[in-house]
Enzyme design. Structure first.
Site, mmCIF file in Angstrom:
data_model
loop_
_atom_site.group_PDB
_atom_site.id
_atom_site.type_symbol
_atom_site.label_atom_id
_atom_site.label_comp_id
_atom_site.label_asym_id
_atom_site.label_seq_id
_atom_site.Cartn_x
_atom_site.Cartn_y
_atom_site.Cartn_z
ATOM 1 N N CYS A 75 -61.530 77.604 -18.983
ATOM 2 C CA CYS A 75 -60.361 77.752 -19.800
ATOM 3 C C CYS A 75 -60.254 79.452 -19.692
ATOM 4 C CB CYS A 75 -60.798 77.504 -21.228
ATOM 5 S SG CYS A 75 -60.229 78.607 -22.513
ATOM 6 N N GLU A 76 -59.090 79.931 -19.488
ATOM 7 C CA GLU A 76 -58.907 81.129 -19.095
ATOM 8 C C GLU A 76 -58.826 81.864 -20.473
ATOM 9 O OE1 GLU A 76 -55.580 81.584 -17.075
ATOM 10 O OE2 GLU A 76 -54.204 81.734 -18.837
ATOM 11 N N HIS A 77 -58.763 81.328 -21.582
ATOM 12 C CA HIS A 77 -58.754 81.849 -23.031
ATOM 13 C C HIS A 77 -60.050 82.174 -23.459
ATOM 14 C CE1 HIS A 77 -54.812 79.762 -23.185
ATOM 15 N NE2 HIS A 77 -54.471 80.866 -22.568
ATOM 16 N N HIS A 78 -61.094 81.359 -22.960
ATOM 17 C CA HIS A 78 -62.397 81.725 -23.733
ATOM 18 C C HIS A 78 -63.471 81.626 -22.633
ATOM 19 C CE1 HIS A 78 -60.231 79.577 -26.998
ATOM 20 N NE2 HIS A 78 -60.889 80.622 -27.666
ATOM 21 N N GLN B 80 -54.948 73.976 -18.734
ATOM 22 C CA GLN B 80 -54.709 72.587 -18.091
ATOM 23 C C GLN B 80 -53.185 72.528 -17.401
ATOM 24 O OE1 GLN B 80 -56.752 69.377 -20.317
ATOM 25 N NE2 GLN B 80 -55.347 67.749 -19.076
ATOM 26 N N HIS C 156 -62.095 70.066 -23.179
ATOM 27 C CA HIS C 156 -62.263 71.616 -23.204
ATOM 28 C C HIS C 156 -63.579 72.001 -24.129
ATOM 29 C CE1 HIS C 156 -58.038 72.292 -21.679
ATOM 30 N NE2 HIS C 156 -58.107 70.918 -21.496
ATOM 31 N N CYS D 254 -63.892 74.803 -25.346
ATOM 32 C CA CYS D 254 -63.585 75.715 -26.166
ATOM 33 C C CYS D 254 -63.127 75.123 -27.592
ATOM 34 C CB CYS D 254 -62.369 76.770 -25.761
ATOM 35 S SG CYS D 254 -60.814 75.866 -25.436
HETATM 36 ZN ZN ZN Z 1 -60.065 77.902 -24.515
#
Ligand code: ZN
Length: 239
Positions: A127-130, A168, A196, A198
């Site tokens: 995941c590119e956010h976490h 995704q 995920h 995250c």
């Molecule tokens: Zn994430």
């Protein structure tokens, strides 16, 4: 099927019937992703992999030190280098376009004109956010326009785009768009069902949910073809 805790067969078939296909516009407007291209800097490949590993090692060491870890401990000493190598050479190697699998296409000699479904392709992304894992199964289908792709190439395309910091929705679209180009056809479809970390290991700590995305192109937008594809997935999922 409960593979890696992904959605059960019954849930899957029900969900897929109602799932709208993702358009690039929707991703831009309604999702967190900014478009179908991975946001890369223009100078992304101006420095070598070796230099990237050196720099990431240095900075990851700083992160560990800031967190209070004792890097003189035997167990931790090699971690910054290990993480740096893993980022560049393994889990984010799909950022590098020179590593994109080259298409090996064959003439469709046997005149096979039905859909081909490559199901249960296991993929691992992040995941590119976490920067924590996303993992699950991809189901890909296409109808040949005269060219046939080596089956393992479909898996490789899925793995290539997975090896990037991702969301995704973007991953789903990127795989289909690449296969459309490679196979010179609009008739490509994908369903991705993923966990995920995250969501499961932090935040709401929901370990039961999984995320399903789909992208249907060309003939797969037609009810009959889409249903046939989903039926194949359902059969495979209930085994
Ligand atoms: Zn994430």
């Amino acid at each position: 099927m409960k593979q890696n805790g992904t959605t059960s067969a019954t849930q899957l078939s029900k969900l897929l019937k109602e799932l709208p296909t993702i358009s690039l516009d929707e991703i831009g407007d309604a999702h967190f992703a900014s478009g179908s291209d991975t946001p890369l800097r223009e100078d992304a490949f101006d420095i070598t992999d070796e230099r990237k590993i050196e720099l990431i090692e240095k900075h990851f060491r700083e992160i560990m030190l800031i967190m209070g870890l004792d890097l003189t401990d035997d167990s931790l000493a090699g971690t910054p280098k290990r993480v740096a190598k893993m980022y560049v050479k393994e889990i984010f190697s799909g950022l590098n376009p020179s590593l994109k699998p080259k298409p090996t296409l064959f003439e469709n000699k046997y005149k096979y004109g039905e859909m081909l479904v490559e199901k249960n392709i296991q993929f691992y992304s992040n995941c590119e956010h976490h920067f924590v894992p996303i993992y699950g199964l991809a189901h890909v289908a296409y109808i040949s326009s005269g060219k046939v792709i080596g089956l393992s190439k479909i898996n490789r395309i899925v793995q290539y785009f997975s090896k990037r910091p991702q969301v995704q929705e973007r991953l789903t679209v990127q795989i289909v768009e690449e296969l459309k180009l490679m196979l010179d056809t609009q008739d490509v479809a994908i369903v991705m069902d993923a966990k995920h970390l995250c969501v499961s290991s932090r935040g709401v700590q929901d370990t039961a949910s999984s995320t399903i995305t789909a992208h249907y192109s060309g003939k797969f937008k037609e009810e009959k073809t889409k249903d046939e594809f989903l039926a194949h997935i359902y059969q495979s999922a209930s085994r």
